[in-house]
Scaffold this motif. Structure first.
Motif, mmCIF file in Angstrom:
data_model
loop_
_atom_site.group_PDB
_atom_site.id
_atom_site.type_symbol
_atom_site.label_atom_id
_atom_site.label_comp_id
_atom_site.label_asym_id
_atom_site.label_seq_id
_atom_site.Cartn_x
_atom_site.Cartn_y
_atom_site.Cartn_z
ATOM 1 N N TRP A 50 0.843 -1.190 0.000
ATOM 2 C CA TRP A 50 0.000 0.000 0.000
ATOM 3 C C TRP A 50 0.880 1.243 0.000
ATOM 4 O O TRP A 50 0.817 2.056 -0.905
ATOM 5 N N ALA A 51 1.678 1.374 1.057
ATOM 6 C CA ALA A 51 2.603 2.510 1.193
ATOM 7 C C ALA A 51 3.296 2.367 2.542
ATOM 8 O O ALA A 51 2.943 1.507 3.353
ATOM 9 N N ALA A 52 4.265 3.212 2.773
ATOM 10 C CA ALA A 52 4.974 3.191 4.047
ATOM 11 C C ALA A 52 4.011 3.507 5.187
ATOM 12 O O ALA A 52 3.123 4.352 5.052
ATOM 13 N N GLY A 53 4.183 2.824 6.300
ATOM 14 C CA GLY A 53 3.367 3.087 7.476
ATOM 15 C C GLY A 53 2.154 2.203 7.625
ATOM 16 O O GLY A 53 1.484 2.233 8.665
ATOM 17 N N VAL A 67 -11.457 1.853 0.844
ATOM 18 C CA VAL A 67 -10.635 2.808 1.587
ATOM 19 C C VAL A 67 -11.543 3.687 2.427
ATOM 20 O O VAL A 67 -12.487 4.292 1.922
ATOM 21 N N GLU A 68 -11.235 3.777 3.720
ATOM 22 C CA GLU A 68 -11.994 4.607 4.655
ATOM 23 C C GLU A 68 -11.015 5.540 5.363
ATOM 24 O O GLU A 68 -9.962 5.088 5.829
ATOM 25 N N VAL A 69 -11.358 6.826 5.432
ATOM 26 C CA VAL A 69 -10.458 7.817 6.042
ATOM 27 C C VAL A 69 -11.199 8.620 7.107
ATOM 28 O O VAL A 69 -12.421 8.541 7.238
ATOM 29 N N GLU A 70 -10.431 9.415 7.843
ATOM 30 C CA GLU A 70 -11.035 10.297 8.838
ATOM 31 C C GLU A 70 -11.899 11.345 8.148
ATOM 32 O O GLU A 70 -11.617 11.769 7.028
ATOM 33 N N ARG A 80 -4.216 -1.034 7.829
ATOM 34 C CA ARG A 80 -4.538 0.241 8.458
ATOM 35 C C ARG A 80 -3.256 1.062 8.559
ATOM 36 O O ARG A 80 -2.157 0.507 8.602
ATOM 37 N N ARG A 81 -3.426 2.372 8.577
ATOM 38 C CA ARG A 81 -2.300 3.275 8.784
ATOM 39 C C ARG A 81 -2.699 4.294 9.826
ATOM 40 O O ARG A 81 -3.534 5.168 9.572
ATOM 41 N N ALA A 139 0.459 12.293 7.690
ATOM 42 C CA ALA A 139 -0.166 11.130 7.067
ATOM 43 C C ALA A 139 -1.633 11.029 7.452
ATOM 44 O O ALA A 139 -2.044 11.384 8.559
ATOM 45 N N THR A 140 -2.433 10.550 6.528
ATOM 46 C CA THR A 140 -3.858 10.357 6.759
ATOM 47 C C THR A 140 -4.100 9.016 7.431
ATOM 48 O O THR A 140 -3.525 8.010 7.029
ATOM 49 N N ALA A 141 -4.932 8.994 8.467
ATOM 50 C CA ALA A 141 -5.318 7.729 9.076
ATOM 51 C C ALA A 141 -6.221 6.994 8.081
ATOM 52 O O ALA A 141 -7.216 7.543 7.612
ATOM 53 N N VAL A 142 -5.864 5.768 7.749
ATOM 54 C CA VAL A 142 -6.586 5.014 6.718
ATOM 55 C C VAL A 142 -6.898 3.611 7.216
ATOM 56 O O VAL A 142 -6.076 2.977 7.880
ATOM 57 N N THR A 143 -8.078 3.146 6.913
ATOM 58 C CA THR A 143 -8.430 1.740 7.086
ATOM 59 C C THR A 143 -8.820 1.229 5.711
ATOM 60 O O THR A 143 -9.563 1.897 4.989
#
Length: 251
Positions: free
Chosen positions: A75-78, A222-225, A119-120, A126-130
């Motif tokens: 996905w990406a770092a983190g 993808v779910e974000v804040e 999850r991130r 960075a954006t909190a992501v699930t």
């Protein structure tokens, strides 16, 4: 943040429990453009043709699905594993007439599936992501096409879907223009707001994308804040979708 599954229908276990982006961010760049946030009902960018690929042997399908669904580092770092991290059960669910998920006994031709949740946590900018990514392998391209069509049908008839098993609710769901890509035969996208059934923690914008390549359907959830909005979810979903399609072999 609660981790939703990619949404599953009679044709897609997909997709997350939550995809669905999943998956559901569920449980991968280039060449795609952001979907419009305006409500739309575009037709699929392709349809199952008359020359369906040869029937797959069942032992190959699970391995193919497992090789396509993305791991956290893809996905990406983190990003780290979500919970549950991997779901590979072929048992399917459907959205019934009351717009609730229920077990389905109908066969759809799906012979391999894998959903991986990630999850991130928010850190710095960075954006909190699930999220979730998934891969579903079908016997025929026609079966895969029906899986994508089922998502569109559910979104048009249900403005809110309840997932009692995972305590999730998806509302204001609408079909939107999908990312443009030449790597898939057809693409479907939807957006909405996800929340816990008990109303805790508020709502979270989500984007769900499903793309068919031959007899394989990949899914992104993808779910974000809330503060990040749909723009952040769209950008992440485009990147994940491109990575998934790049891993599906020619069919």
């Amino acid at each position: 943040m609660t981790h939703p599954f990619i949404r599953k229908t009679t044709a897609v276990c997909g997709l997350a429990s939550v995809l669905l982006l999943s998956a559901c961010a569920g449980s991968g760049s280039g060449g795609a453009t952001a979907p419009s946030s305006a409500a739309a009902a575009p037709s699929a960018t392709g349809a199952a043709g008359s020359s369906a690929p040869a029937v797959r042997e069942a032992p190959d399908a699970p391995a193919l699905a497992a090789s396509v669904a993305l791991k956290p580092q893809e996905w990406a770092a983190g990003f780290v594993p979500g919970e549950p991290y991997e779901v590979a059960a072929l048992a399917e669910r459907m959205v019934d007439t009351s717009c609730e998920y229920v077990p389905s006994s109908e066969g759809t031709g799906r012979i391999g599936t894998m959903t991986r949740a990630v999850r991130r946590p928010a850190a710095g900018a960075a954006t909190a992501v699930t999220g979730r990514s998934s891969a579903d392998v079908y016997v025929r391209a026609e079966d895969a096409h029906e899986a994508v069509s089922a998502l569109r049908t559910d979104a048009r008839r249900c403005q809110q879907v309840v997932d009692g098993r995972y305590g999730r609710k998806y509302r204001a769901t609408r079909e939107v223009a999908p990312p443009r890509t030449t790597a898939a035969d057809e693409v479907y996208a939807e957006e909405g707001q996800a929340s816990a059934l008990d109303g805790t923690a508020g709502e979270f914008p989500f984007v769900r994308v499903a793309a068919r390549k031959g007899a394989t359907v990949v899914g992104v959830f993808v779910e974000v804040e809330q503060a990040q909005g749909l723009t952040a979810a769209r950008e992440q979903s485009r990147t994940v979708l491109a990575a998934l399609l790049a891993k599906v072999p020619p069919q």
